[in-house]
Every structure is written in C-alpha cells, then in structure tokens.
Design a protein around this motif. Structure first.
Motif, short mmCIF file in Angstrom:
data_model
loop_
_atom_site.label_atom_id
_atom_site.label_comp_id
_atom_site.label_asym_id
_atom_site.label_seq_id
_atom_site.Cartn_x
_atom_site.Cartn_y
_atom_site.Cartn_z
N MET A 1 0.93 -1.13 -0.14
CA MET A 1 0.28 -0.06 0.06
C MET A 1 0.75 1.28 0.21
N CYS A 2 0.62 2.22 -0.86
CA CYS A 2 1.32 3.33 -1.20
C CYS A 2 1.39 4.26 0.38
N THR A 3 2.32 5.28 0.35
CA THR A 3 2.15 6.18 1.43
C THR A 3 2.70 7.59 0.97
N VAL A 4 1.86 8.52 1.46
CA VAL A 4 2.13 10.01 1.26
C VAL A 4 2.32 11.01 2.49
N ILE A 5 3.40 11.64 2.63
CA ILE A 5 3.50 12.51 3.53
C ILE A 5 3.41 14.15 3.05
N VAL A 6 2.64 14.88 3.80
CA VAL A 6 2.46 16.13 3.12
C VAL A 6 2.62 17.07 4.15
N ASP A 7 3.24 18.32 3.92
CA ASP A 7 3.41 19.52 4.71
C ASP A 7 2.96 20.61 4.15
N VAL A 8 1.59 21.04 5.02
CA VAL A 8 0.85 22.10 4.48
C VAL A 8 1.29 23.39 5.09
N HIS A 139 1.25 15.88 7.85
CA HIS A 139 0.23 14.66 7.80
C HIS A 139 0.79 13.35 6.99
N MET A 140 0.23 12.38 7.23
CA MET A 140 0.54 11.09 6.53
C MET A 140 -0.83 10.43 6.38
N ILE A 141 -0.69 9.68 5.04
CA ILE A 141 -1.62 8.81 4.86
C ILE A 141 -1.16 7.68 4.11
N ALA A 142 -2.13 6.50 4.22
CA ALA A 142 -1.82 5.09 3.49
C ALA A 142 -3.28 4.51 3.15
N ASP A 148 -4.11 8.00 10.54
CA ASP A 148 -4.59 7.00 11.37
C ASP A 148 -3.60 6.07 11.95
N PRO A 149 -3.66 5.94 13.38
CA PRO A 149 -2.80 5.28 14.16
C PRO A 149 -2.95 3.85 13.85
N ARG A 150 -4.11 3.17 13.46
CA ARG A 150 -4.21 1.83 12.85
C ARG A 150 -3.18 1.63 11.70
N THR A 151 -2.69 2.44 11.12
CA THR A 151 -1.42 2.16 10.19
C THR A 151 -0.16 2.15 10.82
N ALA A 152 0.45 1.15 11.00
CA ALA A 152 1.71 1.10 11.76
C ALA A 152 2.70 2.00 11.41
N ARG A 153 2.96 2.47 9.88
CA ARG A 153 4.16 3.20 9.50
C ARG A 153 3.81 4.41 10.08
N ILE A 154 2.44 4.85 10.17
CA ILE A 154 2.08 6.16 10.56
C ILE A 154 2.44 6.80 11.91
N GLY A 192 13.40 -3.01 7.51
CA GLY A 192 13.22 -4.26 6.25
C GLY A 192 11.76 -4.06 5.76
N PRO A 193 11.83 -4.57 4.55
CA PRO A 193 10.61 -4.46 3.70
C PRO A 193 9.34 -5.03 4.34
N ALA A 194 9.57 -6.15 5.09
CA ALA A 194 8.28 -6.88 5.54
C ALA A 194 7.72 -6.31 6.73
N ASP A 195 8.63 -5.48 7.55
CA ASP A 195 8.30 -4.90 8.71
C ASP A 195 7.10 -3.95 8.41
N ASP A 196 6.11 -4.13 9.34
CA ASP A 196 4.70 -3.26 9.03
C ASP A 196 4.97 -1.75 9.22
N GLU A 197 5.99 -1.53 10.14
CA GLU A 197 6.18 -0.03 10.19
C GLU A 197 7.24 0.62 9.12
N SER A 198 7.63 0.01 8.35
CA SER A 198 8.59 0.38 7.28
C SER A 198 7.72 0.94 6.15
N ILE A 199 8.25 2.22 5.44
CA ILE A 199 7.71 2.86 4.50
C ILE A 199 7.90 2.25 3.04
N ILE A 200 9.42 1.64 2.95
CA ILE A 200 9.53 1.20 1.78
C ILE A 200 9.31 -0.27 2.25
#
Length: 246
Positions: A1-8, A139-142, A148-154, A192-200
């Motif tokens: 799943m993709c990830t976007v970080i935005v600075d407003v 802000h960050m979204i996936a 959303d704190p349900r998303t580990a990388r966020i 590592g790429p399989a870790d749910d907290e990783s963005i890559i």
C-alpha cells in the motif's frame, strides 16, 4: 500500500511539500513521470499505469495542482454486471479541475489533492465519499484514514516527519528539506521491507502482491509545481535515490 506525507503551509500562498512512495505489483507495467496524455490532458505530467492508461500521481504546473491516489483497505464488490473503472482517471481529472463524483464506480481509494497551499483528502470506502481539508502542518496517509494510528508506519514515523517541520523546514532550501525527509525514509527502511512499520515495503508478507517501486518529491505553489522522482533499482529494497526532475 502506498504512502504519502504532506506538509501543509501555515499561510495561504505558501508552498506545499509532498513525499509519495508508490507500491505496486512489479509485473504491472508503468511509465515514469511524463506528458503521456497530450490529447486528453494537455500539459499534465504524471506516472502512468500502462494497463489502464490512468495516473498514480499527476501534476498540472500552470494551475499549481497535484493529485496522488492510494488504495484503501476496504474490498468493494461491484453490483452484478458492473465493471469497476480505473482509479487513475480520477487523478487526471483532479489536476484538470474536476471533482470526484459522489458515487465513484471504482475500488476504494484515498485521493490526495493539492491546489497551491490547499490540500484535501477525498476518500471512498464503497459506502460514501468523504472530503477533509487538511490543517497546516505535517500529515501522513496510507490505506486507512488520514493520520490514522491503525497504520503502523504512521504511528511510527509521523512524529519524525512532524519534528522535521518544527525545525524550521519551511525556511530550508529544496535540497535541504529533500535530504531531511529522505533521511526519515531511509531510517524506516532499516526495519526491513516486511516490517509493517517500514515505509519502503514488501507487502506480500501482508497478503498483497505489491512492493515499493518509486519515490516522488514535489513542491506545489499557486502557479507552479516542481516534481522529482527516483525508481528503486530493486523493488522493495532501499538504496540511496538518484532523483531526476520531471
């Protein structure tokens, strides 16, 4: 799943900054940012999905617009006889000034839309379309909701991106803020790429056939967009990126 970080930005007329990481099936063909739709969307540049001819991310520099789409976790089952349309068309329509319909005929999505210093997230979960205008700050979204704190990388990395903003990110040159944000991205990849907290990511460990393929950095003002991109040489594996302007 993709990830976007935005600075407003804090003030109208400021510059919005975006870091977007694309996760996709490596076997699905795509093209790096370019003007792939000259007859239907002249002046629009974007990352093209060759199969459906839509865009994952697109920009219209003259109008200061950027849009990028992320899949949501909800599974939408269409009515019998209904064929789902590509979400990539929504991206191209957005940067051309068109709104998302109230009942899209697509799979679920989060659409990040930037118009100068204004940023909106439009979400479709198969039941209703929701639109949120983002407050100033990072802000960050996936694949769930915004921040959303349900998303580990966020949960893990949003505070770090926000800290970079608090250290006067807005006063830095383009190259300096790029380095800071990419530094956070690189630290995430150490998990590592399989870790749910990783963005890559290698999402196959979580039941999806997608891996991180591309990183984009953008600055959006009222009348201009700068966009740089770097493909990962090996899907799902981090390496120091070499960005090229698009």
């Amino acid at each position: 799943m993709c990830t976007v970080i935005v600075d407003v930005p804090a003030h109208a007329g400021g510059t919005t900054r975006i870091l977007a990481v694309r996760d996709e099936d490596p076997a699905r063909p795509w093209d790096a940012p370019g003007e792939w739709w000259p007859s239907t969307y002249p002046g629009v540049r974007g990352v093209r999905d060759r199969r459906a001819n839509g865009a994952w991310l697109a920009v219209a520099s003259d109008s200061g617009r950027l849009a990028v789409i992320l899949n949501r976790a909800e599974e939408i089952v269409p009515d019998p006889g209904t064929i789902l349309e590509t979400r990539g068309d929504l991206v191209l329509a957005s940067v051309s000034g068109h709104s998302v319909p109230d009942h899209p005929r697509t799979a679920a999505f989060n659409l990040v839309e930037v118009a100068g210093s204004r940023v909106t997230v439009t979400s479709w979960d198969g039941t209703a379309v929701r639109r949120i205008e983002l407050s100033p700050g990072v802000h960050m979204i996936a694949h769930h909701d915004l921040d959303d704190p349900r998303t580990a990388r966020i949960s893990r990395w949003l505070p770090e991106f926000a800290e970079q903003s608090r250290t006067e990110l807005g006063s830095l040159s383009q190259s300096a803020w790029h380095e800071r944000w990419i530094g956070v991205l690189a630290r995430s990849a150490e998990l590592g790429p399989a870790d749910d907290e990783s963005i890559i990511r290698d999402n196959r460990a979580h039941g999806y056939p997608t891996l991180s393929l591309l990183t984009c950095l953008a600055e959006v003002s009222a009348d201009a967009v700068s966009l740089e991109s770097a493909a990962l040489p090996t899907p799902g594996a981090w390496s120091d990126p070499t960005f090229s302007a698009s």
